[in-house]
Design a protein around this motif. Structure first.
Motif, short mmCIF file in Angstrom:
data_model
loop_
_atom_site.label_atom_id
_atom_site.label_comp_id
_atom_site.label_asym_id
_atom_site.label_seq_id
_atom_site.Cartn_x
_atom_site.Cartn_y
_atom_site.Cartn_z
N VAL A 39 68.35 -26.65 -6.34
CA VAL A 39 69.55 -27.08 -7.06
C VAL A 39 69.86 -28.54 -6.78
O VAL A 39 70.14 -29.32 -7.70
CB VAL A 39 70.76 -26.18 -6.68
CG1 VAL A 39 72.06 -26.75 -7.24
CG2 VAL A 39 70.54 -24.75 -7.17
N ALA A 40 69.78 -28.93 -5.51
CA ALA A 40 70.13 -30.30 -5.13
C ALA A 40 69.19 -31.33 -5.75
O ALA A 40 69.60 -32.46 -6.02
CB ALA A 40 70.10 -30.43 -3.60
N ALA A 41 67.95 -30.95 -6.00
CA ALA A 41 66.97 -31.88 -6.55
C ALA A 41 67.01 -31.96 -8.08
O ALA A 41 66.34 -32.81 -8.66
CB ALA A 41 65.56 -31.48 -6.11
N ASP A 42 67.79 -31.11 -8.71
CA ASP A 42 67.81 -31.06 -10.17
C ASP A 42 69.03 -31.81 -10.70
O ASP A 42 70.16 -31.42 -10.43
CB ASP A 42 67.85 -29.60 -10.63
CG ASP A 42 67.67 -29.48 -12.12
OD1 ASP A 42 68.54 -29.97 -12.87
OD2 ASP A 42 66.67 -28.88 -12.55
N PRO A 43 68.81 -32.88 -11.49
CA PRO A 43 69.93 -33.70 -11.96
C PRO A 43 70.86 -32.98 -12.95
O PRO A 43 71.96 -33.45 -13.19
CB PRO A 43 69.25 -34.90 -12.62
CG PRO A 43 67.86 -34.46 -12.91
CD PRO A 43 67.51 -33.39 -11.91
N GLU A 44 70.43 -31.87 -13.51
CA GLU A 44 71.31 -31.09 -14.39
C GLU A 44 72.01 -29.97 -13.64
O GLU A 44 73.18 -29.70 -13.88
CB GLU A 44 70.52 -30.52 -15.57
CG GLU A 44 70.06 -31.59 -16.54
CD GLU A 44 69.29 -31.01 -17.71
OE1 GLU A 44 69.41 -29.80 -17.98
OE2 GLU A 44 68.54 -31.77 -18.33
N LEU A 45 71.28 -29.30 -12.74
CA LEU A 45 71.88 -28.17 -12.02
C LEU A 45 72.89 -28.61 -10.98
O LEU A 45 73.93 -27.96 -10.82
CB LEU A 45 70.78 -27.35 -11.31
CG LEU A 45 69.86 -26.53 -12.18
CD1 LEU A 45 68.84 -25.79 -11.32
CD2 LEU A 45 70.64 -25.55 -13.03
N PRO B 81 75.15 -31.13 -10.70
CA PRO B 81 76.54 -31.34 -11.13
C PRO B 81 77.22 -30.03 -11.56
O PRO B 81 78.40 -29.84 -11.30
CB PRO B 81 76.42 -32.30 -12.32
CG PRO B 81 75.09 -32.95 -12.16
CD PRO B 81 74.22 -31.95 -11.46
N ARG B 82 76.47 -29.13 -12.18
CA ARG B 82 77.05 -27.85 -12.60
C ARG B 82 77.42 -27.01 -11.37
O ARG B 82 78.50 -26.43 -11.31
CB ARG B 82 76.05 -27.10 -13.49
CG ARG B 82 76.69 -25.98 -14.26
CD ARG B 82 75.78 -25.48 -15.36
NE ARG B 82 74.81 -24.55 -14.78
CZ ARG B 82 73.60 -24.35 -15.23
NH1 ARG B 82 73.16 -25.02 -16.27
NH2 ARG B 82 72.81 -23.49 -14.66
N ILE C 32 81.21 -25.83 -10.36
CA ILE C 32 81.55 -24.42 -10.21
C ILE C 32 82.12 -24.13 -8.83
O ILE C 32 83.08 -23.38 -8.69
CB ILE C 32 80.31 -23.54 -10.50
CG1 ILE C 32 80.00 -23.57 -11.99
CG2 ILE C 32 80.52 -22.10 -10.03
CD1 ILE C 32 78.67 -22.94 -12.35
N THR C 33 81.52 -24.73 -7.81
CA THR C 33 81.94 -24.43 -6.44
C THR C 33 83.12 -25.28 -5.98
O THR C 33 83.80 -24.92 -5.03
CB THR C 33 80.78 -24.67 -5.44
OG1 THR C 33 80.39 -26.05 -5.51
CG2 THR C 33 79.61 -23.76 -5.74
N GLY C 34 83.33 -26.42 -6.64
CA GLY C 34 84.40 -27.31 -6.22
C GLY C 34 84.05 -28.12 -4.98
O GLY C 34 84.91 -28.73 -4.37
#
Length: 99
Positions: free
Chosen positions: A22-28, A30-31, A35-37
């Protein structure tokens, strides 16, 4: 059959892979943050909180294309993600049931 400690260790390994994915994906990323705040600079600290790693797996599991891409890129069977979630603290989905 694997003992509880090795199952927990395997689940944590999958969750760490998922967080890296997730951390390495530029789209995932930010989402996930929206979601988590959680602020991006707080992820490392948050990762130590109970339930955070289960939340990462829930995020992956919530979107099948993301789950399948994670499975392919990490060599993790998709079913192993759900099993890992159930082993992690607060990953038993009891929070979804109203009382």
């Amino acid at each position: 059959m694997a003992n509880a400690a090795s199952m927990r260790e395997e689940a944590e390994t999958i969750a760490v892979k998922a967080l890296g994915f997730v951390a390495a994906d530029p789209e995932l990323l930010p989402r996930f943050l929206a979601i988590t705040g959680i602020e991006a600079h707080s992820i490392r600290r948050a990762a130590g909180e109970p339930g955070f790693m289960a939340g990462v797996l829930q995020f992956i599991l919530a979107h099948e294309p993301t789950l399948m891409r994670f499975a392919e890129e990490t060599g993790t069977p998709p079913a192993a993600v759900g099993k890992a979630l159930r082993v992690l603290p607060l990953g038993d989905d009891n929070h979804e049931h109203s009382t």
